[in-house]
Design an enzyme around this catalytic site. Sequence first.
Site, PDB file in Angstrom:
ATOM      1  N   GLY A 225       0.856  -1.256   0.013  1.00 40.70           N
ATOM      2  CA  GLY A 225      -0.105  -0.161   0.023  1.00 40.70           C
ATOM      3  C   GLY A 225       0.964   1.279   0.214  1.00 40.70           C
TER       4      GLY A 225
ATOM      5  CD  GLU B 293       1.296   0.620   7.200  1.00 40.95           C
ATOM      6  OE1 GLU B 293       0.948   0.766   5.997  1.00 40.95           O
ATOM      7  OE2 GLU B 293       1.011  -0.553   7.781  1.00 40.95           O
ATOM      8  CG  ASP B 294      -1.290   1.717   3.078  1.00 47.44           C
ATOM      9  OD1 ASP B 294      -1.049   1.313   4.328  1.00 47.44           O
ATOM     10  OD2 ASP B 294      -1.909   1.008   2.240  1.00 47.44           O
TER      11      ASP B 294
ATOM     12  CG  ASP C  48      -8.239  -0.194   9.780  1.00 44.95           C
ATOM     13  OD1 ASP C  48      -8.977   0.849  10.608  1.00 44.95           O
ATOM     14  OD2 ASP C  48      -8.713  -1.148   9.390  1.00 44.95           O
TER      15      ASP C  48
ATOM     16  CE  LYS D 220     -10.070   3.049   7.046  1.00 46.63           C
ATOM     17  NZ  LYS D 220     -10.145   1.765   6.748  1.00 46.63           N
TER      18      LYS D 220
ATOM     19  CG  PHE E  96     -12.807  -0.224   2.248  1.00 45.34           C
ATOM     20  CD1 PHE E  96     -11.787  -1.012   2.946  1.00 45.34           C
ATOM     21  CD2 PHE E  96     -12.934  -0.562   0.736  1.00 45.34           C
ATOM     22  CE1 PHE E  96     -10.976  -1.802   2.154  1.00 45.34           C
ATOM     23  CE2 PHE E  96     -11.974  -1.266  -0.037  1.00 45.34           C
ATOM     24  CZ  PHE E  96     -11.094  -1.929   0.853  1.00 45.34           C
ATOM     25  CB  VAL E  97     -10.358   4.847   2.053  1.00 45.27           C
ATOM     26  CG1 VAL E  97     -11.059   5.799   2.399  1.00 45.27           C
ATOM     27  CG2 VAL E  97      -9.146   4.556   2.865  1.00 45.27           C
TER      28      VAL E  97
END
Length: 183
Positions: A52, A107-108, A111, A139, A160-161
Amino acid sequence: MLETDKKLIINGEEFEILLTEEQIHNRIAELGRQISDDYAGKTPVFIGVLNGAFIFMSDLLKNVTVDCEVDFFKLSSYGDAKISSGKVKLLKELNCDVNEREIIIVEDIVDSGLSIKYIENIFSEYNPASMRVVTLLRKPQSLKYDVKIDYIGFDIPGKFVIGYGLDYEQKYRNLKSVYVLSK
Ligand code: IMP
Ligand code: MG
């Protein structure tokens, strides 16, 4: 899949723009400046978490002005689903020696925080001089693990993206903007 509209329909589900290309690039320029200031006179090793983070890492590094090195580390936690499996698998180890080095994990998205927690545990055994984390997205409502993130591009809702490196069933990483599931 054509990125011509503000909305995308994928597998019958509607996604809308959450962050535009311009918003992303402006924020990454700020992050690059901040990291360059913080690491003045040092040579950090940026460690991208595959897959990611590859697009974010590339744009971020173009905004970093200190000498630096680059490596990648690969984990899998999502599989092809929209919800985290709650498990992490190591798929590719680091190739460089980070003993006594300043490392910055890229990191992308953070979560639940499980991946970062797992990575920090592994990397602390490599005895780095310091370890920080930069993520494009976080998030906050989804956090389950106590992790400290040093540089955050955007805090986003717990939905969710996709796009800008983030996938849905391994696709849509090449979208220029970040899209969020509408419902
Ligand atoms: P965590 O371990 O729960 O913090 O999840 C981190 C990883 O899950 C990220 O590095 C992403 O690869 C993936 N992930 C988390 N949220 C999303 C999302 O909304 N879209 C796509 N991938 C996600
Ligand atoms: Mg990831």
